[in-house]
Motif scaffolding. Structure first.
Motif, PDB file in Angstrom:
ATOM      1  N   GLU A 129      41.622  53.891  32.776  1.00  0.00           N
ATOM      2  CA  GLU A 129      41.642  54.448  31.663  1.00  0.00           C
ATOM      3  C   GLU A 129      41.143  53.667  30.466  1.00  0.00           C
ATOM      4  OE1 GLU A 129      45.331  56.563  31.562  1.00  0.00           O
ATOM      5  OE2 GLU A 129      44.994  57.979  32.950  1.00  0.00           O
ATOM      6  N   ILE A 130      41.669  52.460  30.391  1.00  0.00           N
ATOM      7  CA  ILE A 130      41.444  51.701  29.154  1.00  0.00           C
ATOM      8  C   ILE A 130      40.158  51.320  29.317  1.00  0.00           C
ATOM      9  CG2 ILE A 130      42.133  49.339  28.589  1.00  0.00           C
ATOM     10  CD1 ILE A 130      44.811  49.488  29.830  1.00  0.00           C
ATOM     11  N   PHE A 131      39.371  51.077  30.300  1.00  0.00           N
ATOM     12  CA  PHE A 131      37.851  50.725  30.336  1.00  0.00           C
ATOM     13  C   PHE A 131      37.314  51.892  29.766  1.00  0.00           C
ATOM     14  CE2 PHE A 131      34.167  51.171  33.247  1.00  0.00           C
ATOM     15  CZ  PHE A 131      33.372  50.503  32.658  1.00  0.00           C
ATOM     16  N   VAL A 152      35.344  60.256  36.506  1.00  0.00           N
ATOM     17  CA  VAL A 152      36.099  59.460  37.327  1.00  0.00           C
ATOM     18  C   VAL A 152      36.327  59.868  38.883  1.00  0.00           C
ATOM     19  CG1 VAL A 152      38.389  58.361  37.333  1.00  0.00           C
ATOM     20  CG2 VAL A 152      37.347  59.083  35.272  1.00  0.00           C
ATOM     21  N   ALA A 153      35.862  59.035  39.738  1.00  0.00           N
ATOM     22  CA  ALA A 153      35.863  59.386  41.099  1.00  0.00           C
ATOM     23  C   ALA A 153      36.907  58.598  42.028  1.00  0.00           C
ATOM     24  CB  ALA A 153      34.709  58.581  41.664  1.00  0.00           C
ATOM     25  N   PRO A 154      38.264  59.575  42.132  1.00  0.00           N
ATOM     26  CA  PRO A 154      38.993  58.911  43.011  1.00  0.00           C
ATOM     27  C   PRO A 154      38.502  58.576  44.283  1.00  0.00           C
ATOM     28  CG  PRO A 154      39.725  61.122  41.966  1.00  0.00           C
ATOM     29  CD  PRO A 154      38.275  60.823  41.866  1.00  0.00           C
ATOM     30  N   GLN A 166      45.761  61.480  38.844  1.00  0.00           N
ATOM     31  CA  GLN A 166      46.341  61.862  37.299  1.00  0.00           C
ATOM     32  C   GLN A 166      45.607  60.877  36.311  1.00  0.00           C
ATOM     33  OE1 GLN A 166      50.158  62.944  36.634  1.00  0.00           O
ATOM     34  NE2 GLN A 166      50.110  64.796  37.851  1.00  0.00           N
ATOM     35  N   PHE A 167      44.649  61.145  35.474  1.00  0.00           N
ATOM     36  CA  PHE A 167      44.416  60.267  34.464  1.00  0.00           C
ATOM     37  C   PHE A 167      44.402  60.847  33.087  1.00  0.00           C
ATOM     38  CE2 PHE A 167      42.066  59.377  38.322  1.00  0.00           C
ATOM     39  CZ  PHE A 167      41.930  57.948  38.234  1.00  0.00           C
TER      40      PHE A 167
END
Ligand SMILES: Nc1ncnc2c1ncn2[C@@H]1O[C@H](COP(=O)(O)OP(=O)(O)OP(=O)(O)O)[C@@H](O)[C@H]1O
Ligand SMILES: [Mg+2]
Length: 286
Positions: A129-131, A152-154, A166-167
């Motif tokens: 998330e920070i990235f 975003v690929a889990p 969860q992002f």
């Protein structure tokens, strides 16, 4: 149709960037019939190695290793030139790169779609998330102008872990989506170089990668079929839920352990194209 460039990146090592890059290349080349250029910006060249050793497909592979010490502005300039040269003849270019903080965000902005594989450990979810937030905070005008999409690929997740996807820190970003998860493949070395995952003899692996690939392909097609954005567009931010609620199929624990019958695989993959019609819905806030 306009050519598309995808960057598969994260600062975290070992999250599946190369495995996803190579298998996405195979899927888009063989199943979707697109010419593909796969550029490995990592020195160990894992993704091009996988693509070269895996039978089937006709993927242009390029090694263009950057090192940490070289991540200066000048080298990023070289990387941009390399990217432009190697993407010239392909419908879709996939670049595999471990991000380091010395690198210029300008390079990330060369791409239409950014895929960020991430495991689900709290620390990794937070660092992913920070990235992404840091990139967006510093580049929102350019991201907006380019209509860039961030997926975003889990990655390497266990069946039953879906509710942990969860992002929420990305929940307000309109350009950010969570893909269907890529499950951990036990004894992955037995499957590497035999076939691309979407063609695996193990239906669960094939189905899983088809679902991931179809999701990504839908996002690509939206871009391929749209005109090149020529100006800054409307608001960068809108409310969107980035937690993965999942398809009923994925919520079934043991989805990997109970694969469908062999001859159903292709049929199921085709079904998923329409099944995926509802995917934007699960990204909406309940
Ligand atoms: N879905 C998966 N299930 C099980 N193992 C996986 C999966 N994806 C990748 N792996 C394994 O995890 C390891 C790291 O994967 P990969 O090399 O793709 O990650 P990476 O992010 O490119 O790593 P690096 O930062 O070293 O470039 C490899 O041994 C790979 O075989
Ligand atoms: Mg790698």
């Amino acid at each position: 149709m306009r050519p598309i460039k995808i960057l598969v990146t994260n600062q975290k090592g070992g999250v599946g960037k190369s495995t996803i890059s190579a298998n996405l290349a195979g899927y888009l080349n063989i199943d979707k019939n697109h010419s593909i250029s796969l550029i490995d910006f990592d020195k160990q060249a894992s993704s091009t190695g996988i693509a070269r050793k895996t039978p089937g497909g006709n993927i242009q592979t390029y090694k263009a290793g950057l090192t940490y010490e070289q991540s200066s502005g000048l080298t990023m300039l070289d990387a941009k030139t390399t990217l432009r040269n190697y993407s010239k003849d392909a419908d879709i270019t996939i670049a595999d790169l471990t991000w380091t903080y010395g690198m210029s965000y300008d390079f990330m902005n060369e791409f239409d779609v950014i895929i960020v594989p991430s495991s689900l450990s709290q620390i990794e979810t937070a660092s992913t998330e920070i990235f992404i937030l840091e990139y967006i905070q510093n580049n929102s005008a350019k991201i907006n102008a380019k209509e860039q999409v961030i997926l975003v690929a889990p990655s390497r997740i266990e069946p039953g872990q879906e509710s942990e996807i969860q992002f929420n820190g990305l929940g307000f970003l309109s350009m950010c989506f969570v893909t269907p998860p890529i499950y951990r493949i036990p004894d992955i070395n037995k499957h590497l170089h035999i076939s691309y995952f979407f063609q695996s003899q193990q239906e669960a692996i094939a189905n899983n990668f088809c679902e991931f690939g179809s999701f990504v392909y839908r996002k690509l097609k939206e871009k391929m079929e749209s005109p090149i954005p020529a100006r800054l567009t409307a608001p960068a931010f809108s409310i969107r839920n980035t937690s993965y609620v999942g398809s009923p199929q994925y919520l079934k624990a043991g989805a990997l352990r109970e694969p469908p019958a062999k001859n159903e695989v292709r049929h199921k993959a085709a079904e998923k194209e329409s099944f995926l019609d509802f995917i934007p819905a699960f990204l909406r806030r309940k």
